[in-house]
Design an enzyme around this catalytic site. Structure first.
Site, PDB file in Angstrom:
ATOM      1  N   SER A  67      31.735  50.945  54.019  1.00 41.77           N
ATOM      2  CA  SER A  67      30.924  52.081  54.445  1.00 41.77           C
ATOM      3  C   SER A  67      30.091  51.712  55.664  1.00 41.77           C
ATOM      4  O   SER A  67      29.886  50.535  55.972  1.00 41.77           O
ATOM      5  CB  SER A  67      30.018  52.522  53.295  1.00 41.77           C
TER       6      SER A  67
ATOM      7  N   ASP B  61      40.345  46.774  47.843  1.00 46.33           N
ATOM      8  CA  ASP B  61      40.482  45.794  48.925  1.00 46.33           C
ATOM      9  C   ASP B  61      41.736  44.941  48.728  1.00 46.33           C
ATOM     10  O   ASP B  61      42.448  44.628  49.687  1.00 46.33           O
ATOM     11  CB  ASP B  61      39.252  44.889  48.979  1.00 46.33           C
TER      12      ASP B  61
ATOM     13  N   GLY C  12      34.791  39.928  37.388  1.00 44.31           N
ATOM     14  CA  GLY C  12      34.116  40.540  38.517  1.00 44.31           C
ATOM     15  C   GLY C  12      33.873  39.647  39.711  1.00 44.31           C
ATOM     16  O   GLY C  12      33.623  40.134  40.805  1.00 44.31           O
TER      17      GLY C  12
END
Length: 310
Positions: free
Chosen positions: A138, A255, A290
């Protein structure tokens, strides 16, 4: 020549913890901790290099946390070009609650970029040498909405294909410039971009095809999580279901998808097969905890499970 260059305007230091159970107020002792360099373009580069490619990272970073990010990139042996800014690089956290298996993610907005800083970024990109320029993530506060469009125009003048993965103004500004080689919106990002509900696969595919027909992008890969993904090109559209896996984390799936798909394209694969390879990488990332991204062995294994191209 470097295979790809990536641009990360709002990178992160990604911190991952595990706790037995989440409580408010009470101090919670973590069982483990992991630190990784993160942000869209940096994540793309990490997977691309794991697959055997070369990647140069352009990123904006500042403060003591910016220095720490430099060190993490060096630990991962990633080639880097830092654009120094006044603001501090953000730190994002992911906490896995072992008892429930749920993951909690905390992502700050990051620093505000000054005009002189984003102009310095454009100046650095004037000299980028790559087969593809990846614009991922972003736009941070202070950046003009058409910044990715400005970078795309710069790359077009130098005949370097542009890959775009952003949301909101970043996605809109990049596509308005047009002639993007590959854009990878999630279904949520595509809905926001079009302002439509896109409730069915046909509606999603038609929206993606409209981006192609308008000349905004040659390839549109729409990721839909466990519902699979849709690829739209000038020759038509392709739907592939997601690989069947046990999800452990959603961190880095998009990604990893983009990186693997682009890697396959860069070594000469057919676009449809590269799309299939990307789906495998997205699933491989979801399999990982994660603090990690897709691993080549898992990608290759899942690639055999994704529905083959007829």
């Amino acid at each position: 020549m470097t295979n790809i260059a990536t641009l990360t305007l709002n990178p992160t230091i990604d911190v991952a913890y595990e706790v037995d159970r989440m409580f408010h107020t009470r101090k919670m002792r973590t069982k483990s901790e992991f630190y990784s360099p993160g942000g869209g373009g940096i994540n793309v580069a990490r997977v691309f290099v794991r697959l055997g490619g070369n990647a140069r990272n352009y990123y904006m970073a500042g403060g003591a946390t910016g220095d720490a990010l430099d060190g993490l990139l060096d630990l991962h042996q990633l080639v880097r070009n830092r654009i120094t800014i006044a603001g501090h690089t953000r730190v994002a956290s992911a906490v896995l609650e072992i008892e429930s298996g749920k993951e909690f993610r905390f992502v700050p907005p990051g620093p505000t970029i000054q005009p002189v800083e984003w102009q310095a970024c454009l100046a650095q990109l004037e000299n980028a040498q790559c087969k593809f320029m990846v614009l991922s993530g972003s736009l941070p506060r202070g950046m003009p909405g058409d910044f990715y469009g400005q970078v795309a125009a710069l790359m077009h003048r130098r005949n370097i294909p542009v890959v775009l993965d952003s949301s909101g103004p970043g996605l809109k500004g990049g596509l308005q410039e047009g002639r993007i080689f590959l854009v990878k919106p999630s279904i949520g990002e595509l809905r926001q971009f079009t302002g439509q509900k896109l409730a069915t696969p046909d509606e999603i595919a038609n929206a993606a095809m409209e981006i192609v027909r308008s000349g905004q992008a040659a390839h549109v890969a729409v990721t839909m999580g466990h519902d699979g993904a849709i690829l739209a090109t000038a020759t038509g559209q392709l739907f592939l279901p997601a690989a069947s896996i046990e999800a452990k984390s959603a961190v880095g799936a998009g990604d990893s998808f983009l990186s693997a798909m682009l890697f396959a394209i860069s070594i000469g694969w057919d676009t449809a097969e590269a799309f299939r390879f990307g789906i495998a990488a997205g699933a491989a990332a979801v399999m990982s905890p994660g603090h990690d991204l897709a691993r080549p062995d898992n990608i290759q294994h899942l690639y055999q499970q994704v529905t083959p191209i007829p």
